[in-house]
Scaffold this active site. Structure first.
Site: not given
Length: 302
Positions: A212, A252
Site C-alpha cells: 500500500s 451481414r
C-alpha cells in the site's frame, strides 16, 4: 486500406497483375475479421491452457497436502459442518478442469463465404480456369481450397460459411467465460479467507506487489482481486455476444456483428489475465492450519 497496401506491395516486388487480381479472391471483409478473431482465439487459448495446467497442478498438490487438514465449511456465510481444506482445493480443481476441457475442445472454424456466403466470385474464377468443369466439380474444388486454407491457418474447416450463424462466437465466448468463472470462485474464497480476522490463507508475497502506498503494514491480495475483477467484468461481454447473435439479421448484420469484436477480444484478455494470476496465486498460496482449526473451534463441537 489494407488490400490497397498489399496490392501496392505486390506491384513493388514486380509481381504480375494476376497476383494482384488473385489477392482476396472469393473473400470479403467479414471473412477476414471473423477468421482473424478465431486466430487470436487459437493463440490465446494456448497461453491460457498452459497457465491453467500450472494452476491445476498446484491445486492438486494443495488437495493432496491438506486432505486431512480440518476446516469449517460455511453455508450462507455461517459456520456449518467440518470439512477439509484439501476438499476445498479439490473442488476448485474440479471447476477449473471442466472449464479447461471446454476451452480446449471448443471449435475455432475458418470463416470463408465471400460477399454473401455463396463463394460466387471464387466459383466463377475456378470456372474460368476450367470451363469443362461441372458444377459438382467446382463445388468440390471450393471445398478443398477452403479446407486447405483452414489447415494452413490451424483452424477447423467449416461445414458451411457461418456469417449468419454466430454460434461459434457465443460458444467461444461462453467457454472463455467459464474459465473466468472457475477462477473467480478461487479468487473470492481466497479473498475471504485472507482477511486478517480469518487469516486461514495468505497470497504469496512478491517483491513490488501488493503493498500500500499509504499503509506500509498492509499487504493487498492483488492476484485474488484481479480474479474477482475478471469474474465481475466478463458476464457483460458474454451478454453482448448473445444479444448480438440473437439480433443478427440479413447476410451481414447492421451493428450486431460489429458488437462482437470488442466483446470477444475483452473476454480473451480477461481469461488470459485471470489464468496468469491464478497460476501465480495457487503456486504460492500459503495455508495456515492453526487458523483453520481456531476458526472451526469458534462454533464448539460440530
Amino acid at each position: 486500406p489494407l488490400l490497397s497496401m498489399m496490392r501496392a506491395q505486390l506491384a513493388a516486388t514486380g509481381a504480375p497483375a494476376s497476383a494482384s487480381a488473385a489477392l482476396h479472391r472469393g473473400a470479403t471483409s467479414q471473412d477476414i475479421i471473423d477468421s482473424a478473431l478465431q486466430l487470436m482465439a487459437a493463440r490465446t487459448r494456448r497461453i491460457i491452457l498452459a497457465d491453467l495446467r500450472l494452476t491445476g497442478t498446484a491445486l492438486a498438490q494443495l488437495a493432496q497436502d491438506h486432505a486431512q487438514t480440518p476446516a469449517v465449511a460455511r453455508s450462507l456465510t455461517q459456520h456449518a459442518l467440518p470439512t477439509t481444506f484439501g476438499l476445498r482445493a479439490a473442488n476448485w480443481l474440479a471447476g477449473l478442469t471442466a472449464a479447461a476441457r471446454s476451452l480446449g475442445s471448443v471449435s475455432l472454424p475458418l470463416q470463408w463465404g465471400g460477399a454473401v456466403g455463396t463463394l460466387a466470385s471464387l466459383k466463377q474464377k475456378l470456372g474460368d480456369l476450367d470451363p469443362q468443369a461441372t458444377g459438382a466439380e467446382l463445388e468440390e474444388s471450393i471445398h478443398a481450397l477452403t479446407a486447405g486454407l483452414a489447415t494452413e491457418l490451424g483452424l477447423t474447416a467449416p461445414v458451411a460459411p457461418w456469417h449468419t450463424n454466430r454460434i461459434p462466437v457465443v460458444e467461444l465466448g461462453s467457454t472463455l467465460g467459464s474459465v473466468v468463472v472457475a477462477l473467480g470462485v478461487i479468487g473470492a474464497d481466497v479473498l475471504t479467507a485472507s482477511r486478517p480476522e480469518i487469516a486461514e490463507l495468505s497470497e504469496p508475497r512478491e517483491e513490488g506487489k501488493g503493498g500500500s502506498s499509504a499503509m506500509p503494514q498492509k499487504q493487498n491480495p492483488v492476484h485474488s482481486v484481479l480474479l474477482r475483477n475478471a469474474a465481475l467484468a466478463a458476464p457483460a461481454h458474454i451478454s453482448s455476444l448473445f444479444l448480438a447473435a440473437g439480433t443478427a439479421v440479413d447476410e451481414r448484420p447492421d451493428g450486431a456483428w460489429h458488437t462482437e469484436w470488442a466483446a470477444l477480444r475483452e473476454l480473451m484478455r480477461l481469461a488470459g489475465g485471470a489464468a496468469h494470476h491464478a497460476a501465480l496465486l495457487t503456486q504460492g498460496l500459503q495455508v495456515h492450519p492453526g487458523a483453520l482449526a481456531r476458526n472451526m473451534a469458534l462454533s464448539g463441537d460440530l
